[in-house]
Structure formats: C-alpha cells, structure tokens
Design an enzyme around this catalytic site. Structure first.
Site, PDB file in Angstrom:
ATOM      1  N   ARG A 113     -26.841  54.669 -36.523  1.00 24.77           N
ATOM      2  CA  ARG A 113     -28.285  54.617 -36.418  1.00 24.77           C
ATOM      3  C   ARG A 113     -28.690  53.810 -35.190  1.00 24.77           C
ATOM      4  NH1 ARG A 113     -27.633  58.072 -39.412  1.00 24.77           N
ATOM      5  NH2 ARG A 113     -28.516  58.477 -41.486  1.00 24.77           N
TER       6      ARG A 113
ATOM      7  N   SER B   7     -40.871  61.063 -35.999  1.00 26.15           N
ATOM      8  CA  SER B   7     -39.723  60.212 -36.334  1.00 26.15           C
ATOM      9  C   SER B   7     -38.443  60.921 -35.900  1.00 26.15           C
ATOM     10  CB  SER B   7     -39.680  59.968 -37.850  1.00 26.15           C
ATOM     11  OG  SER B   7     -38.437  59.401 -38.204  1.00 26.15           O
ATOM     12  N   SER B   8     -37.419  60.144 -35.575  1.00 24.12           N
ATOM     13  CA  SER B   8     -36.149  60.747 -35.141  1.00 24.12           C
ATOM     14  C   SER B   8     -35.515  61.566 -36.263  1.00 24.12           C
ATOM     15  CB  SER B   8     -35.169  59.649 -34.702  1.00 24.12           C
ATOM     16  OG  SER B   8     -34.896  58.781 -35.795  1.00 24.12           O
ATOM     17  N   CYS B   9     -35.924  61.279 -37.511  1.00 22.88           N
ATOM     18  CA  CYS B   9     -35.262  61.976 -38.623  1.00 22.88           C
ATOM     19  C   CYS B   9     -35.783  63.393 -38.803  1.00 22.88           C
ATOM     20  CB  CYS B   9     -35.416  61.190 -39.922  1.00 22.88           C
ATOM     21  SG  CYS B   9     -37.039  61.369 -40.611  1.00 22.88           S
TER      22      CYS B   9
ATOM     23  N   TYR C  80     -40.411  65.096 -45.822  1.00 27.84           N
ATOM     24  CA  TYR C  80     -41.084  64.206 -44.860  1.00 27.84           C
ATOM     25  C   TYR C  80     -41.059  64.845 -43.470  1.00 27.84           C
ATOM     26  CZ  TYR C  80     -41.665  60.026 -41.886  1.00 27.84           C
ATOM     27  OH  TYR C  80     -42.069  59.114 -40.937  1.00 27.84           O
TER      28      TYR C  80
ATOM     29  N   HIS D 104     -35.846  51.070 -45.910  1.00 28.86           N
ATOM     30  CA  HIS D 104     -34.863  51.580 -44.946  1.00 28.86           C
ATOM     31  C   HIS D 104     -33.662  50.648 -44.954  1.00 28.86           C
ATOM     32  CE1 HIS D 104     -38.506  53.635 -43.239  1.00 28.86           C
ATOM     33  NE2 HIS D 104     -37.625  54.599 -43.216  1.00 28.86           N
TER      34      HIS D 104
ATOM     35  N   LYS E 218     -44.238  65.909 -41.001  1.00 24.10           N
ATOM     36  CA  LYS E 218     -44.396  65.337 -39.653  1.00 24.10           C
ATOM     37  C   LYS E 218     -44.391  66.446 -38.598  1.00 24.10           C
ATOM     38  CE  LYS E 218     -44.941  60.908 -40.111  1.00 24.10           C
ATOM     39  NZ  LYS E 218     -46.092  60.215 -39.480  1.00 24.10           N
TER      40      LYS E 218
HETATM   41  O1  GFB Z   1     -32.814  53.788 -43.135  1.00 20.91           O
HETATM   42  P1  GFB Z   1     -32.133  54.728 -44.057  1.00 20.91           P
HETATM   43  O2  GFB Z   1     -32.357  54.540 -45.524  1.00 20.91           O
HETATM   44  O3  GFB Z   1     -32.520  56.228 -43.787  1.00 20.91           O
HETATM   45  O4  GFB Z   1     -30.542  54.647 -43.718  1.00 20.91           O
HETATM   46  P2  GFB Z   1     -32.075  57.226 -42.597  1.00 20.91           P
HETATM   47  C1  GFB Z   1     -29.680  55.307 -44.566  1.00 20.91           C
HETATM   48  C2  GFB Z   1     -28.245  55.062 -44.158  1.00 20.91           C
HETATM   49  O5  GFB Z   1     -27.892  53.687 -44.410  1.00 20.91           O
HETATM   50  C3  GFB Z   1     -27.361  55.911 -45.046  1.00 20.91           C
HETATM   51  C4  GFB Z   1     -26.931  53.636 -45.479  1.00 20.91           C
HETATM   52  O6  GFB Z   1     -26.154  56.178 -44.369  1.00 20.91           O
HETATM   53  C5  GFB Z   1     -27.136  54.972 -46.210  1.00 20.91           C
HETATM   54  O7  GFB Z   1     -25.966  55.315 -46.953  1.00 20.91           O
HETATM   55  N1  GFB Z   1     -27.189  52.470 -46.336  1.00 20.91           N
HETATM   56  C6  GFB Z   1     -26.273  51.538 -46.674  1.00 20.91           C
HETATM   57  C7  GFB Z   1     -28.372  52.134 -46.889  1.00 20.91           C
HETATM   58  N2  GFB Z   1     -26.808  50.604 -47.489  1.00 20.91           N
HETATM   59  C8  GFB Z   1     -28.131  50.947 -47.626  1.00 20.91           C
HETATM   60  C9  GFB Z   1     -29.221  50.349 -48.304  1.00 20.91           C
HETATM   61  O8  GFB Z   1     -29.090  49.318 -48.987  1.00 20.91           O
HETATM   62  N3  GFB Z   1     -30.440  50.953 -48.186  1.00 20.91           N
HETATM   63  C10 GFB Z   1     -30.628  52.097 -47.456  1.00 20.91           C
HETATM   64  N4  GFB Z   1     -31.877  52.622 -47.364  1.00 20.91           N
HETATM   65  N5  GFB Z   1     -29.595  52.719 -46.798  1.00 20.91           N
HETATM   66  C11 GFB Z   1     -34.590  57.837 -42.698  1.00 20.91           C
HETATM   67  C12 GFB Z   1     -35.450  58.937 -43.290  1.00 20.91           C
HETATM   68  O9  GFB Z   1     -33.248  58.298 -42.661  1.00 20.91           O
HETATM   69  O10 GFB Z   1     -34.966  57.557 -41.367  1.00 20.91           O
HETATM   70  C13 GFB Z   1     -36.887  58.545 -43.248  1.00 20.91           C
HETATM   71  O11 GFB Z   1     -35.029  59.185 -44.640  1.00 20.91           O
HETATM   72  C14 GFB Z   1     -37.287  57.899 -41.942  1.00 20.91           C
HETATM   73  O12 GFB Z   1     -37.642  59.711 -43.466  1.00 20.91           O
HETATM   74  C15 GFB Z   1     -36.250  56.988 -41.334  1.00 20.91           C
HETATM   75  O13 GFB Z   1     -37.600  58.889 -41.025  1.00 20.91           O
HETATM   76  C16 GFB Z   1     -36.599  56.626 -39.913  1.00 20.91           C
HETATM   77  O14 GFB Z   1     -32.050  56.549 -41.281  1.00 20.91           O
HETATM   78  O15 GFB Z   1     -30.835  57.946 -43.033  1.00 20.91           O
END
Ligand code: GFB
Length: 312
Positions: free
Chosen positions: A210, A108-110, A137, A180, A141
């Site tokens: 993102r 994953s990119s993360c 995580y 996500h 990975k």
């Molecule tokens: O997809 P996400 O939860 O994870 O995105 P990552 C998080 C970003 O979106 C943060 C904002 O900047 C959050 O503050 N955000 C805004 C929200 N509103 C929301 C919301 O309602 N829900 C969520 N979830 N975020 C993940 C990794 O990182 O990337 C995983 O934690 C995985 O392990 C995934 O690899 C691909 O993109 O930051």
C-alpha cells in the site's frame, strides 16, 4: 490560494480529509464555509439544493463520503454504494445550479482495476475488473467522476476529480474493525503495548503493498489543483512509493514501542495485491508530497494518544 475563490464550501469538514482541508485554507487566512451534518444531510437532494441557493459558495471541495477499510467495505456494500451516490447526486447538481465556479471531487486509488499495471496511470480507470472487497464504493466513486465529466461536457462546469492514494493522519477513524489499515494498526499496537501483550495479530498475509499519503499533503494538493488544474481527466495524488502491510506493521510497532511477535490471521482478506499510483502527471504540474511515512505515523500516533478518549 486562487484569488477567484472567496467562499469555499468544504463538504465533510469534520472528517479526516475535510478537517485537513479546513486547516490548509485557514493557513491562507480563508475561513471556509462549513455545515454540520445535523443541520444538513448531504444525502438529501432537496435540502442540499435549498442550502446552496442561500449559501452560494464559489468553490466546493467535496470531501464528504461514506468511507472505511476493507472489512467495512466488504460487509456493508449497500451503504457504500447508496450513501456515496446520494451525496454526489445531491452536491454536484446543486453546485452547478447555484453558481459554483469550481468543484473538486475526490475519487480513490481503490477504484482502479484490481490488477492494473503498476504504478497505476490515470488511463487505467475502467480497463479491468474491480477489487471485489470494495467494488460498491468504487462504482459509486466512478459514477461521481463521470457525473463531473458530464457536467463539464454538457454545461462547461469546472469540476475536477482527484484520485488520492490511501490516506492517514489526525482525526482519522481508528475503529478496531471498520478503520483503514494504518489507523487500525495504530490502535491495535497501542492497546497491545498497554496490555503488555507478547503477540499481536494482523489481518491477511501481510504481503499486499500500500501507498500512504498524509492527509495534510492531500489537503495541500487539493488547494494546489483547485488553482492549477482544469481538466475532466482524473489526476493521481500520491507519494510514488509503497510498503508491504507487514513492513507497515513493523514500522508502527517500532513507533509505538511494541516488541512482541506479529502473527497473521489468514482468514481475513488481503484485498488488492498492490495499488501504487503513478504521480508523474501531478509532479509535472509542480507538486510533490512532503511528509515522510515514519514522521507522519509518529505525528499521527502522538495525535491518537492525545485524543484516545474521544477518537472514532
Ligand atoms: O486500508 P485497508 O483496510 O483497505 O487495508 P485497502 C487492507 C489491507 O491491510 C489488507 C490488511 O491487506 C488487510 O488484510 N490489514 C492488516 C488490515 N491488518 C489490518 C487491520 O487491522 N485493519 C485493516 N483495515 N486492514 C481500501 C478500500 O482498500 O482502500 C476503501 O476498501 C478505500 O474503499 C481505501 O478506498 C483507500 O487499502 O485494501
């Protein structure tokens, strides 16, 4: 589809990625091998080895993993580390032991360093500190990637590791807290629209950026790389452009038809500021993503509306 593989096991066939890979294989007239989680717990090393001894697939796409958004990763590191290590440590050795000819592992990119130079090249892996909100995580990975490389080095096992960017699409997890960002916002904007709300709150500052790849593009890339890539080095899979979280929210508001104001809950974490992948290695092999973000979100929203009673 590579003619060498007739029995392709898709581990995690019901998830966002696994179900897309099943759709992609069926498009080629290939009925993949699948097993329901109540019939086989992929974390159980002995049961997995016994299953492989009987089923003897010739290729494996390991799409099963414990995944989640920033909140889930940040609050449940034990599950994200342990479940992913258990799945990897069961499936990869069993695949090698029972005659599988090629295995596709998904990173994953993360899992790249938090502040890796952008766009992120594959060589950036392990060159700096990880993003704290998902380092458990990420370490699982990274261990999976290293295990694939170790089996290649020690046993000439054809395992490849892809590094997909943030994924979305039908059959995603739309849980209001654990999902996500993209599916989480689809649900939130949909519910706000239905409730006639005048304001909506998104997490964080909205400034992080993102990159989003539709899962059907990822599935196509998996099948392409199964046939055309054989190296121990990871390979990025993305679209090569990104968007800020606020711009994403505004795009989802437009698609859902929400016209209220977007506000920010700054008590929630932003996570890594940016993780745009350099996709030069993949495009040099002849593959590029096809599904644009606006059309992909609109199609995902249609799917969500048609399944709103049963989505995760
Ligand atoms: O997809 P996400 O939860 O994870 O995105 P990552 C998080 C970003 O979106 C943060 C904002 O900047 C959050 O503050 N955000 C805004 C929200 N509103 C929301 C919301 O309602 N829900 C969520 N979830 N975020 C993940 C990794 O990182 O990337 C995983 O934690 C995985 O392990 C995934 O690899 C691909 O993109 O930051």
């Amino acid at each position: 589809m590579d003619g060498r593989f007739r029995k392709v096991f898709v581990a995690g066939h019901k998830g966002l990625v696994g179900s897309a890979i099943v759709r992609r294989l069926e498009r080629d007239g290939i009925e993949p091998l699948v097993v329901d989680r109540h019939a086989l717990d992929l974390r159980d090393q002995r049961a997995v080895d016994q299953w492989f001894a009987k089923a003897r697939p010739d290729a494996v796409i390991l799409a099963a993993a414990k995944v989640g958004g920033i909140h889930a990763n940040n609050t449940r590191p034990v599950e994200f580390l342990l479940d992913n290590l258990r799945i990897q440590n069961a499936v990869i050795p069993a695949a090698h032991a029972h005659g599988v000819r090629k295995l596709v592992f998904l990173g994953s990119s993360c899992i790249y360093p938090k502040l890796a130079p952008q766009p992120i090249q594959e060589s950036a892996l392990l060159t700096g500190p990880l993003e704290p909100t998902n380092d458990a995580y990420a370490l699982a990975k990274i261990a999976g990637i290293r295990l694939c490389q170790a089996y290649r080095q020690q046993h000439a096992f054809e395992a490849i590791s892809l590094m997909p960017t943030n994924l979305y699409g039908p059959n995603d997890n739309f849980h209001p807290i654990d999902s996500h960002v993209l599916p989480g916002l689809i649900r939130r904007f949909h519910e706000a629209q239905n409730a006639g709300a005048e304001r909506i709150v998104i997490w964080g500052s909205g400034t992080p950026r993102r990159e989003f790849l539709h899962v059907d593009d990822l599935a196509d890339a998996c099948i392409f790389l199964l046939a055309n890539y054989d190296s121990g080095e990871v390979i990025n899979v993305g679209v090569g452009k990104d968007i800020s979280i606020l711009e994403l929210a505004q795009l989802i508001a437009k698609i859902v038809g929400f016209r209220g104001t977007i506000e920010h809950d700054l008590s929630k974490p932003d996570g890594t500021p940016r993780k745009l992948l350099d996709v030069g290695k993949l495009s040099a092999l002849g593959w590029t993503a096809r599904i644009g973000l606006e059309e992909g979100i609109a199609e995902t929203y249609r799917w969500f509306c048609a399944h709103v009673g049963s989505v995760r």
